[in-house]
Design a protein around this motif. Structure first.
Motif, PDB file in Angstrom:
ATOM      1  N   ARG A  76       4.435  -3.387  -2.407  1.00 18.45           N
ATOM      2  CA  ARG A  76       4.072  -2.775  -0.623  1.00 18.45           C
ATOM      3  C   ARG A  76       4.996  -2.312  -0.011  1.00 18.45           C
TER       4      ARG A  76
ATOM      5  N   SER B 295      -6.195  -2.039  -7.659  1.00 20.31           N
ATOM      6  CA  SER B 295      -6.505  -3.342  -6.916  1.00 20.31           C
ATOM      7  C   SER B 295      -4.947  -4.993  -7.541  1.00 20.31           C
TER       8      SER B 295
ATOM      9  N   GLY C  41      -6.305   3.183   5.499  1.00 22.27           N
ATOM     10  CA  GLY C  41      -6.082   2.319   4.070  1.00 22.27           C
ATOM     11  C   GLY C  41      -6.785   0.354   4.888  1.00 22.27           C
ATOM     12  N   ARG C  42      -5.739  -0.127   4.174  1.00 25.38           N
ATOM     13  CA  ARG C  42      -5.616  -1.844   4.859  1.00 25.38           C
ATOM     14  C   ARG C  42      -5.225  -2.694   6.398  1.00 25.38           C
ATOM     15  N   ASP C  43      -3.913  -1.924   6.131  1.00 27.06           N
ATOM     16  CA  ASP C  43      -2.790  -2.476   6.319  1.00 27.06           C
ATOM     17  C   ASP C  43      -2.357  -0.787   7.353  1.00 27.06           C
ATOM     18  N   GLN C  44      -2.808  -0.491   8.290  1.00 30.55           N
ATOM     19  CA  GLN C  44      -1.894   0.824   8.379  1.00 30.55           C
ATOM     20  C   GLN C  44      -2.159   0.306   9.719  1.00 30.55           C
TER      21      GLN C  44
ATOM     22  N   THR D 106      -3.754   6.256   1.626  1.00 28.27           N
ATOM     23  CA  THR D 106      -2.971   5.034   1.294  1.00 28.27           C
ATOM     24  C   THR D 106      -3.498   4.644  -0.380  1.00 28.27           C
ATOM     25  N   GLY D 107      -4.732   4.443   0.196  1.00 28.36           N
ATOM     26  CA  GLY D 107      -4.813   4.504  -0.959  1.00 28.36           C
ATOM     27  C   GLY D 107      -4.896   4.362  -2.505  1.00 28.36           C
TER      28      GLY D 107
ATOM     29  N   TYR E 118      -2.032   4.041  -3.707  1.00 29.43           N
ATOM     30  CA  TYR E 118      -2.082   2.446  -4.984  1.00 29.43           C
ATOM     31  C   TYR E 118      -2.670   2.972  -6.107  1.00 29.43           C
ATOM     32  N   ARG E 119      -3.413   3.592  -6.272  1.00 30.67           N
ATOM     33  CA  ARG E 119      -4.233   4.553  -7.018  1.00 30.67           C
ATOM     34  C   ARG E 119      -3.191   4.880  -8.043  1.00 30.67           C
TER      35      ARG E 119
ATOM     36  N   ASP F 189      -8.369  -8.671  -1.658  1.00 30.75           N
ATOM     37  CA  ASP F 189      -7.286  -7.668  -0.599  1.00 30.75           C
ATOM     38  C   ASP F 189      -7.176  -8.432   1.048  1.00 30.75           C
TER      39      ASP F 189
ATOM     40  N   ARG G 255      -9.998   7.998  -8.938  1.00 31.05           N
ATOM     41  CA  ARG G 255     -11.407   7.798  -8.136  1.00 31.05           C
ATOM     42  C   ARG G 255     -11.982   7.168  -9.107  1.00 31.05           C
TER      43      ARG G 255
ATOM     44  N   ARG H  44      -4.391 -11.708  -0.148  1.00 28.65           N
ATOM     45  CA  ARG H  44      -3.033 -11.990  -0.375  1.00 28.65           C
ATOM     46  C   ARG H  44      -2.192 -11.929   0.457  1.00 28.65           C
TER      47      ARG H  44
ATOM     48  N   ALA I  19      -2.315  -3.669  -5.428  1.00 24.11           N
ATOM     49  CA  ALA I  19      -1.967  -3.906  -4.355  1.00 24.11           C
ATOM     50  C   ALA I  19      -1.629  -5.206  -4.171  1.00 24.11           C
TER      51      ALA I  19
HETATM   52  O1   DC Z   1      -9.388   2.967  -0.450  1.00 24.91           O
HETATM   53  P1   DC Z   1      -8.799   2.621  -2.101  1.00 24.91           P
HETATM   54  O2   DC Z   1     -10.238   2.170  -2.708  1.00 24.91           O
HETATM   55  O3   DC Z   1      -8.397   3.973  -2.057  1.00 24.91           O
HETATM   56  O4   DC Z   1      -7.852   1.677  -1.859  1.00 24.91           O
HETATM   57  C1   DC Z   1      -7.195   1.238  -3.370  1.00 24.91           C
HETATM   58  C2   DC Z   1      -6.510  -0.337  -3.325  1.00 24.91           C
HETATM   59  O5   DC Z   1      -5.463   0.179  -3.000  1.00 24.91           O
HETATM   60  C3   DC Z   1      -7.536  -1.225  -3.113  1.00 24.91           C
HETATM   61  O6   DC Z   1      -7.711  -1.983  -3.618  1.00 24.91           O
HETATM   62  C4   DC Z   1      -7.323  -1.361  -2.147  1.00 24.91           C
HETATM   63  C5   DC Z   1      -5.757  -0.811  -2.022  1.00 24.91           C
HETATM   64  N1   DC Z   1      -5.488  -0.839  -0.868  1.00 24.91           N
HETATM   65  C6   DC Z   1      -4.348  -1.440  -0.215  1.00 24.91           C
HETATM   66  O7   DC Z   1      -3.749  -2.733  -0.179  1.00 24.91           O
HETATM   67  N2   DC Z   1      -3.524  -1.369   1.130  1.00 24.91           N
HETATM   68  C7   DC Z   1      -3.414   0.629   1.606  1.00 24.91           C
HETATM   69  N3   DC Z   1      -2.766   0.503   3.124  1.00 24.91           N
HETATM   70  C8   DC Z   1      -4.840   1.155   0.935  1.00 24.91           C
HETATM   71  C9   DC Z   1      -5.356   0.720  -0.268  1.00 24.91           C
END
Ligand code: DC
Length: 225
Positions: A105, A96, A126-129, A31-32, A35-36, A181, A87, A184, A99
């Motif tokens: 989001r 960042s 990811g961060r919020d899965q 999922t990152g 956002y990328r 991260d 990357r 937010r 996101a």
């Molecule tokens: O995991 P990554 O480094 O590829 O993520 C890229 C950016 O996206 C990083 O700033 C975190 C954000 N991100 C997020 O907020 N929520 C996610 N589910 C995945 C990534």
């Protein structure tokens, strides 16, 4: 079976998730990368990264799909394969900013949930899965490591790719992004209450993979055919 793997940058999430998906014969969602991809589009359009409205406008112009025939799946941005462009340090920074925009989001969460319906056997990272996107997932993990160890891993990874990088700069970048991260308001980086927290500081990638695969098999995940 849906397995969520969340955690901050540099915990080895991507590689671990890919290997777990491969070993269990599940699909893999990064999922990152979504956002990328929006970050890449923002750079291409020379957007002001500090302007959430401009970023949200750009995000709505992005058609994000995956080519699931590739392993790992390749991200298509408006039909163009862009995984190899996502990357770089520039895109990492842009992502960042992207996101933290609530409207973006929301868009991403809806798309990820749709992917989950279409690919119900999934390892998603990811961060919020586990917290927001798939609260009902069968198995949830939260990978962590000290910022110093995460910076060392990132430096190693980037140097292997031939990039010239400075450890202190990377460490600073990791700490800044962690802060952004986790503070937010929408979908902050957090440990879901029902996730298993894995401190990977002193673990090899193989050990982390084995732990997750073991838990998945205990829950009945099939072995790779
Ligand atoms: O995991 P990554 O480094 O590829 O993520 C890229 C950016 O996206 C990083 O700033 C975190 C954000 N991100 C997020 O907020 N929520 C996610 N589910 C995945 C990534």
């Amino acid at each position: 079976m849906i397995i969520t793997i969340d955690g901050p940058a540099g915990t080895g999430k991507s590689t671990v998730s890919r290997l777990v998906a491969d070993m269990l014969g599940l699909d893999f969602l990064d999922t990152g990368a979504m956002y990328r991809a929006v970050g890449l589009e923002a750079i291409r359009r020379r957007a002001n990264l500090e302007d959430p409205r401009e970023l949200a406008y750009i995000a709505r112009l992005c058609r994000i799909e995956f080519d699931w025939a590739q392993k790992p799946p390749v991200l298509l941005l408006n039909g163009e394969p862009v995984s190899h462009l996502l990357r770089s340090a520039e895109v990492t920074q842009a992502a960042s900013y992207v996101a933290v925009v609530p409207a973006i989001r929301e868009l991403m969460v809806r798309q990820q949930q749709r992917i989950g319906r279409e690919h119900p056997d999934l390892v998603t990272e990811g961060r919020d899965q586990g917290s927001v996107v798939f609260p009902g997932a069968e198995l949830k993990f939260y990978l962590d490591a000290t910022p110093q160890e995460r910076a060392r891993r990132r430096v190693r990874q980037l140097r292997e790719r031939g990039e010239l990088v400075d450890y202190h700069e990377i460490l600073q970048g990791i700490m800044t992004r962690d802060h952004r991260d986790s503070t937010r308001t929408v979908g902050p980086l957090s440990v879901p209450p029902d996730a298993e927290k894995v401190d990977t500081t002193n673990m090899t990638q193989e050990q982390v993979v084995n732990l997750i695969v073991l838990r998945a098999r205990a829950k009945g995940a099939a072995q790779r055919p």
